[in-house]
Scaffold this active site. Structure first.
Site, PDB file in Angstrom:
ATOM      1  N   ASP A   3      42.524  42.449  38.761  1.00 30.75           N
ATOM      2  CA  ASP A   3      43.508  42.511  38.037  1.00 30.75           C
ATOM      3  C   ASP A   3      43.972  41.269  37.479  1.00 30.75           C
ATOM      4  OD1 ASP A   3      43.671  40.750  40.061  1.00 30.75           O
ATOM      5  OD2 ASP A   3      45.894  42.103  40.895  1.00 30.75           O
ATOM      6  N   SER A   4      42.580  40.675  37.798  1.00 32.12           N
ATOM      7  CA  SER A   4      42.211  38.307  37.328  1.00 32.12           C
ATOM      8  C   SER A   4      42.452  38.583  35.649  1.00 32.12           C
ATOM      9  CB  SER A   4      41.322  37.697  37.821  1.00 32.12           C
ATOM     10  OG  SER A   4      40.306  38.792  37.728  1.00 32.12           O
ATOM     11  N   ASP A  56      40.569  47.059  40.713  1.00 41.03           N
ATOM     12  CA  ASP A  56      41.883  46.401  40.859  1.00 41.03           C
ATOM     13  C   ASP A  56      42.591  47.678  40.720  1.00 41.03           C
ATOM     14  OD1 ASP A  56      41.599  44.357  43.133  1.00 41.03           O
ATOM     15  OD2 ASP A  56      42.051  43.158  41.697  1.00 41.03           O
ATOM     16  N   LYS A  59      40.487  48.629  44.936  1.00 40.89           N
ATOM     17  CA  LYS A  59      40.626  47.373  45.746  1.00 40.89           C
ATOM     18  C   LYS A  59      42.176  47.192  46.046  1.00 40.89           C
ATOM     19  CE  LYS A  59      39.576  43.425  44.704  1.00 40.89           C
ATOM     20  NZ  LYS A  59      40.854  42.959  44.438  1.00 40.89           N
ATOM     21  N   GLU A  61      45.592  44.828  47.637  1.00 38.67           N
ATOM     22  CA  GLU A  61      46.029  43.905  48.143  1.00 38.67           C
ATOM     23  C   GLU A  61      47.482  44.472  49.729  1.00 38.67           C
ATOM     24  OE1 GLU A  61      47.264  41.228  45.992  1.00 38.67           O
ATOM     25  OE2 GLU A  61      45.614  41.272  44.223  1.00 38.67           O
ATOM     26  N   GLU A  95      40.242  36.053  50.703  1.00 36.71           N
ATOM     27  CA  GLU A  95      40.422  35.130  49.832  1.00 36.71           C
ATOM     28  C   GLU A  95      40.870  34.436  50.386  1.00 36.71           C
ATOM     29  OE1 GLU A  95      41.770  36.774  46.177  1.00 36.71           O
ATOM     30  OE2 GLU A  95      41.942  34.378  45.046  1.00 36.71           O
TER      31      GLU A  95
HETATM   32  O1  KIV Z   1      41.386  40.095  40.364  1.00 38.74           O
HETATM   33  C1  KIV Z   1      40.463  39.262  40.861  1.00 38.74           C
HETATM   34  O2  KIV Z   1      39.162  38.893  40.608  1.00 38.74           O
HETATM   35  C2  KIV Z   1      39.692  39.692  42.979  1.00 38.74           C
HETATM   36  C3  KIV Z   1      39.685  38.849  42.827  1.00 38.74           C
HETATM   37  C4  KIV Z   1      39.316  37.033  42.651  1.00 38.74           C
HETATM   38  C5  KIV Z   1      38.553  39.791  44.175  1.00 38.74           C
HETATM   39  O3  KIV Z   1      40.374  40.036  43.078  1.00 38.74           O
END
Ligand code: KIV
Length: 273
Positions: A53-54, A92, A122, A124, A191
């Protein structure tokens, strides 16, 4: 695509990642958000591709990961899937898509899997979301955990500083990691936490621990691809190693193109019909 530097060209599975940990083989993971980059990342031999989600930051220019939507994540994940043959692809779940309750979490998880065709998701968090993690796993969807600095909670943390430096937070992180493993997660991202703590989690758990800013004593590493390629000059955390300076390479190339157009040297007689 054969896979640069890769001996084992079979499709990577969650089972294979656990075998890699057992065999002491390190796992290389990178983000991708689009087809072209995913093809390059997969062809270079990366084991796990994360549609992070980056994307909210590096693709859309937001200051946090919070604004990205479920539909936008599905768009990025679908594009990535078109470019990948070997890597395991993890997407994510975006902020707001799994925090309300397990039923909503499973509904949204199924949408991502069905519409993008990705391999795993994924999420969190630890104890706070464990019922949702279990419900998604019960639907047959592999889940990767994410503990430590969890950027979807940035407004609660108030800072991007290193997490779990004090004993209380460190012990909660270790307990959360065990909870996620017991629930059936196939791997966990840690992280921005102290290296010794990440090493402790990696040695206590049987599933692979993938670190970002978590030192070398873990089972694999993940970075944001745009950052490690040096496309973003403004982001320089201590953990980031830049493997290229694409910002300069791209700026020079585009600047050269602009000069050629202005000077009427592009296109020449061989570049026209
Ligand atoms: O969103 C992302 O890029 C991440 C990584 C930093 C692990 O969750």
């Amino acid at each position: 695509m054969a896979g640069y530097l890769v001996e084992d060209t079979r499709k990577v599975t969650t089972h294979r990642l656990i075998e890699m940990k057992q065999q002491g083989k390190k796992i290389a993971m990178l983000t991708s958000y689009d087809y072209t980059m995913a093809r390059i990342v997969d062809g270079a031999g990366v084991d796990v591709i994360l549609i992070g989600d980056s994307a909210s930051n590096v693709m859309a220019g937001n200051t946090t990961t919070l604004p990205i939507t479920l539909n936008q994540m599905i768009y990025h994940a679908t594009s990535v899937m078109h470019g990948v043959e070997r890597a395991l692809v993890v997407c994510d779940m975006p902020f707001g898509s799994y925090q309300v309750n397990p039923t909503e979490g499973v509904t949204n998880a199924i949408r991502i899997m069905k519409e993008s065709g990705c391999d795993a998701l994924k999420l969190e968090g630890g104890a706070e979301i464990i019922d949702t993690v279990k419900a998604i796993l019960a639907a047959g969807i592999p889940v990767m955990g994410h503990l430590g600095l969890t950027p979807q909670s940035i407004n609660k943390f108030g800072t991007y500083a290193v997490r779990a430096k004090d004993e209380t937070e460190a012990e909660k992180l270790v307990a959360d990691a065990h909870l996620l493993e017991e629930a059936g997660c196939f791997a966990i991202v840690l992280e921005k936490i102290p290296a010794a703590l990440a090493g402790r989690v990696a040695s206590e758990l049987h599933i692979p621990i993938i670190g970002i800013g978590a030192g070398s004593q873990v089972d694999g590493q993940v970075l944001v691809v745009n950052d490690m390629l040096g496309m973003n000059k403004g982001f320089s955390p201590k953990f980031l190693r830049r493997y290229a300076d694409l910002h300069t390479v791209m700026t020079d190339a585009i600047g050269q193109y602009v000069s050629d157009v202005k000077a009427r040297t592009f296109p020449d007689e061989n570049e026209q019909y």
